[in-house]
Design an enzyme around this catalytic site. Structure first.
Site, PDB file in Angstrom:
ATOM      1  N   HIS A 226       2.574   3.339  -9.053  1.00  0.00           N
ATOM      2  CA  HIS A 226       2.490   1.887  -9.283  1.00  0.00           C
ATOM      3  C   HIS A 226       3.737   1.396 -10.026  1.00  0.00           C
ATOM      4  O   HIS A 226       4.271   0.332  -9.720  1.00  0.00           O
ATOM      5  CB  HIS A 226       1.228   1.538 -10.078  1.00  0.00           C
ATOM      6  CG  HIS A 226      -0.045   1.875  -9.346  1.00  0.00           C
ATOM      7  ND1 HIS A 226      -0.254   1.531  -8.025  1.00  0.00           N
ATOM      8  CD2 HIS A 226      -1.169   2.536  -9.721  1.00  0.00           C
ATOM      9  CE1 HIS A 226      -1.447   1.959  -7.647  1.00  0.00           C
ATOM     10  NE2 HIS A 226      -2.017   2.570  -8.648  1.00  0.00           N
TER      11      HIS A 226
ATOM     12  N   LEU B 251      11.773 -20.098  -4.407  1.00  0.00           N
ATOM     13  CA  LEU B 251      10.687 -19.268  -3.879  1.00  0.00           C
ATOM     14  C   LEU B 251       9.403 -19.484  -4.681  1.00  0.00           C
ATOM     15  O   LEU B 251       9.426 -19.466  -5.914  1.00  0.00           O
ATOM     16  CB  LEU B 251      11.098 -17.784  -3.964  1.00  0.00           C
ATOM     17  CG  LEU B 251      10.013 -16.786  -3.544  1.00  0.00           C
ATOM     18  CD1 LEU B 251       9.786 -16.818  -2.031  1.00  0.00           C
ATOM     19  CD2 LEU B 251      10.373 -15.374  -3.990  1.00  0.00           C
TER      20      LEU B 251
ATOM     21  N   ASP C 288       0.831  -1.208   0.000  1.00  0.00           N
ATOM     22  CA  ASP C 288       0.000   0.000   0.000  1.00  0.00           C
ATOM     23  C   ASP C 288       0.867   1.261   0.000  1.00  0.00           C
ATOM     24  O   ASP C 288       1.950   1.266   0.589  1.00  0.00           O
ATOM     25  CB  ASP C 288      -0.915  -0.020   1.236  1.00  0.00           C
ATOM     26  CG  ASP C 288      -2.072   0.954   1.101  1.00  0.00           C
ATOM     27  OD1 ASP C 288      -2.327   1.431  -0.023  1.00  0.00           O
ATOM     28  OD2 ASP C 288      -2.717   1.247   2.124  1.00  0.00           O
TER      29      ASP C 288
HETATM   30  C1  FPP Z   1      -2.002   0.091  -3.346  1.00  0.00           C
HETATM   31  O1  FPP Z   1      -1.523   1.419  -3.331  1.00  0.00           O
HETATM   32  C2  FPP Z   1      -1.391  -0.639  -4.443  1.00  0.00           C
HETATM   33  C3  FPP Z   1      -2.073  -1.219  -5.458  1.00  0.00           C
HETATM   34  C4  FPP Z   1      -3.544  -1.192  -5.579  1.00  0.00           C
HETATM   35  C5  FPP Z   1      -1.381  -1.893  -6.567  1.00  0.00           C
HETATM   36  C6  FPP Z   1      -0.129  -2.603  -6.197  1.00  0.00           C
HETATM   37  C7  FPP Z   1       0.519  -3.066  -7.449  1.00  0.00           C
HETATM   38  C8  FPP Z   1       1.838  -2.972  -7.716  1.00  0.00           C
HETATM   39  C9  FPP Z   1       2.843  -2.485  -6.780  1.00  0.00           C
HETATM   40  C10 FPP Z   1       2.317  -3.468  -9.032  1.00  0.00           C
HETATM   41  C11 FPP Z   1       2.370  -4.959  -8.918  1.00  0.00           C
HETATM   42  C12 FPP Z   1       3.147  -5.559  -9.962  1.00  0.00           C
HETATM   43  C13 FPP Z   1       3.478  -6.867  -9.958  1.00  0.00           C
HETATM   44  C14 FPP Z   1       4.312  -7.397 -11.055  1.00  0.00           C
HETATM   45  C15 FPP Z   1       3.020  -7.776  -8.869  1.00  0.00           C
HETATM   46  P1  FPP Z   1      -2.588   2.597  -3.449  1.00  0.00           P
HETATM   47  O2  FPP Z   1      -2.753   2.955  -4.880  1.00  0.00           O
HETATM   48  O3  FPP Z   1      -3.856   2.209  -2.749  1.00  0.00           O
HETATM   49  O4  FPP Z   1      -1.848   3.730  -2.665  1.00  0.00           O
HETATM   50  P2  FPP Z   1      -2.534   4.877  -1.781  1.00  0.00           P
HETATM   51  O5  FPP Z   1      -3.145   4.201  -0.588  1.00  0.00           O
HETATM   52  O6  FPP Z   1      -1.359   5.730  -1.409  1.00  0.00           O
HETATM   53  O7  FPP Z   1      -3.521   5.577  -2.664  1.00  0.00           O
END
Ligand code: FPP
Length: 253
Positions: free
Chosen positions: A42, A136, A25
């Site tokens: 992201h 893993l 997050d």
């Molecule tokens: C939450 O942060 C994160 C997500 C909804 C997406 C997580 C995805 C990635 C890190 C990319 C994954 C890639 C692979 C290859 C697994 P948020 O957008 O809710 O952040 P905020 O709370 O600050 O708004």
């Protein structure tokens, strides 16, 4: 003690978690703080995925489960959803050679049929190409929510009972676990959530019954190897009692 090397050296290799689950997050807030678009957060988050995967593999952690996209995330603006789907497909394809080099096997958990075809194909290709890998085990939760998974398990079990393949009175906790998307995978020992929120957000509700929970304010793109080592050291300082008394656990040790 502040260097990463010191922290790694302090880790007790005999008491590593077998399974670490993560809620990644804070990408959006990270981007906003830098004056960037949420999608840039992201994209930066993908680098953290690369690092935690490598470090988990190097430390001999057997299972790493990442909450990459929740069922509820489908409700985000279309543009953000499309970018995330593109990023996930692109990242998995780009990472494939290194995953293979490190003997990492990809598992996909969730309602994968909802993922757009292009990203889904890249995900399936990576899953199939790594099927023989024994290092893993990287579980990617995509279009996943725990209530979805539990409802699906209930439906599967009911179907077996209706078909006469399963006796209603013989349904146990093991039967239930065996019908979850994580069948055969041990429950997480440690759940790490970055980004400062202290909630579970519909993630692995059945599986984390006895997991140690670790919350850090560090935003996912900033989550460093040193932060990961801190979480592992914190885990090793906890006493896991599984409902027993402290004395019982110490006698067992
Ligand atoms: C939450 O942060 C994160 C997500 C909804 C997406 C997580 C995805 C990635 C890190 C990319 C994954 C890639 C692979 C290859 C697994 P948020 O957008 O809710 O952040 P905020 O709370 O600050 O708004």
């Amino acid at each position: 003690m502040d260097s990463l090397q010191d922290k790694i050296a302090t880790l007790d290799r005999h008491r590593m978690p077998v399974h670490v689950a993560m809620i990644m997050d804070g990408n959006g807030r990270w981007a906003k703080r830098q004056g960037f678009m949420r999608s840039d957060g992201h994209a930066e988050g993908v680098s953290t995925v690369h690092r935690v995967t490598k470090m988990s593999s190097d430390l001999g952690i057997k299972y790493l489960t990442l909450y990459a996209f929740s069922t509820e995330n489908w409700n985000r603006p279309n543009e953000e959803v499309s970018t995330l789907m593109y990023l996930i497909g692109w990242a998995i394809e780009r990472e494939l050679p290194e995953l293979l080099r490190n003997n990492v096997r990809i598992h996909l958990i969730g309602d994968i049929e909802r993922i757009p075809e292009d990203a889904r194909k890249r995900l399936f290709d990576a899953r199939d190409a790594t099927a023989h890998c024994t290092g893993l085990q990287l579980l990617m939760c995509l279009s996943y929510s725990s209530r979805w998974e539990i409802t699906e398990a209930a439906r599967k079990i009911a179907r077996k009972v209706l078909k006469g393949e399963l006796d209603l009175d013989k349904i146990t906790e093991e039967t239930f676990a065996d019908n979850l998307a994580t069948a055969g995978i041990p429950d997480p020992d440690l759940l790490i959530r970055t980004g400062g929120e202290e909630r579970i957000s519909n993630y692995l509700l059945w599986q984390i019954a006895y997991s140690e929970l670790y919350f850090t304010p560090v935003l996912w793109p900033d989550f460093s190897d040193s932060d990961y080592a801190d979480a592992l050291l914190d885990f090793q300082n906890r006493e896991r009692r599984f409902g027993k008394t402290s004395e019982q656990v110490q006698n067992e040790d």
